[in-house]
Enzyme design. Structure first.
Site, short mmCIF file in Angstrom:
data_model
loop_
_atom_site.label_atom_id
_atom_site.label_comp_id
_atom_site.label_asym_id
_atom_site.label_seq_id
_atom_site.Cartn_x
_atom_site.Cartn_y
_atom_site.Cartn_z
N HIS A 1 -2.67 7.68 6.52
CA HIS A 1 -1.63 8.57 5.72
C HIS A 1 -2.10 10.03 5.33
CE1 HIS A 1 2.00 6.45 5.95
NE2 HIS A 1 1.55 5.24 5.47
N GLY B 1 0.92 -1.25 0.08
CA GLY B 1 0.01 0.13 -0.04
C GLY B 1 0.92 1.30 0.05
N GLN C 1 3.00 10.04 1.04
CA GLN C 1 4.20 9.53 1.29
C GLN C 1 5.31 9.74 0.07
OE1 GLN C 1 2.45 5.18 2.01
NE2 GLN C 1 4.18 5.24 3.05
N HIS D 1 -5.00 1.75 7.24
CA HIS D 1 -3.44 2.38 7.50
C HIS D 1 -3.11 3.52 6.52
CE1 HIS D 1 1.10 1.44 7.82
NE2 HIS D 1 1.07 2.31 6.78
N GLU D 2 -3.69 3.11 5.11
CA GLU D 2 -3.33 4.22 4.00
C GLU D 2 -4.23 5.34 4.36
OE1 GLU D 2 -0.72 3.69 2.50
OE2 GLU D 2 -0.61 1.75 2.94
N CYS E 1 5.50 0.13 7.21
CA CYS E 1 5.51 1.03 6.30
C CYS E 1 6.55 1.52 5.52
CB CYS E 1 4.83 2.23 7.18
SG CYS E 1 4.48 3.60 6.47
N LEU E 2 6.42 1.62 4.35
CA LEU E 2 7.36 2.14 3.31
C LEU E 2 8.19 3.41 3.91
CD1 LEU E 2 5.99 1.20 -0.06
CD2 LEU E 2 7.57 -0.11 1.26
NI NI Z 1 2.61 3.21 5.64
#
Ligand code: NI
Length: 183
Positions: A147, A56, A61, A143-144, A101-102
């Site tokens: 963000h 995701g 991000q 989660h997304e 998380c990225l």
């Molecule tokens: Ni994330």
């Protein structure tokens, strides 16, 4: 020449902001119109996510503060899901799952979230839709969307744990700066 240039631009992953970058705390603005630029960004975000690899990615991000999310929780990476202006219209149950998380590479922690959600969004073709999700997909959607509101999964942890993660990430960033200075 022009063609090869365009191709090289298209395959280059977008840079991903890393915690504790304050830009990750910005609230994303809704998308008014799914035009060519938005579609291009969506496709570029998918490339970036698959390349990472991740399941995701939110536009926040990649420092684009618009309400756009791309997700693919399939094993094969062949189930792309685009959520533009996503909204949770229903969230039920409570469960725990380990998340990463990225923007916080190498950190995995257990987070409590709803286990079943219904999300309303607009797809890559600009069409509104609703869908139900559970399991990993439900967690990923929550989660997304977080963000887009400037929220990170570490915000659900104790402040002690979060500052430990922050120090770890800051140390990593310093080491990378040192490496860059050496070359
Ligand atoms: Ni994330």
């Amino acid at each position: 020449m022009r063609v090869s240039l365009e191709i090289s631009v298209a395959v280059t992953p977008l840079p991903i902001l890393l915690f504790p970058d304050p830009l990750l705390r910005r609230t994303a603005a809704p998308v008014d119109n799914v035009d060519g630029q938005v579609v291009e960004l969506v496709d570029h975000m998918f490339q970036t996510m698959y390349d990472a690899p991740g399941i995701g990615l939110a536009a926040t991000q990649v420092d684009v503060h618009r309400r756009i999310v791309v997700i693919d929780v399939s094993d094969e990476g062949d189930a792309p899901l685009t959520l533009i202006n996503p909204e949770l219209v229903l969230a039920e149950g409570q469960g725990e799952m380990q998340e990463g998380c990225l923007s916080i590479p190498g950190v995995y922690e257990t987070v409590k979230r709803s286990t079943e959600v219904r999300v309303r969004a607009v797809n890559r073709d600009g069409e509104p839709f609703e869908m139900d999700a559970d399991g990993l997909l439900a967690v990923c959607i929550q989660h997304e969307i977080d963000h887009l509101d400037g929220k990170l999964f570490v915000d659900y942890l104790s402040s002690l744990k979060r500052s430990r993660i922050r120090r770890k990430m800051e140390k990593l960033a310093r080491e990378e700066d040192d490496d860059a200075a050496l070359t």
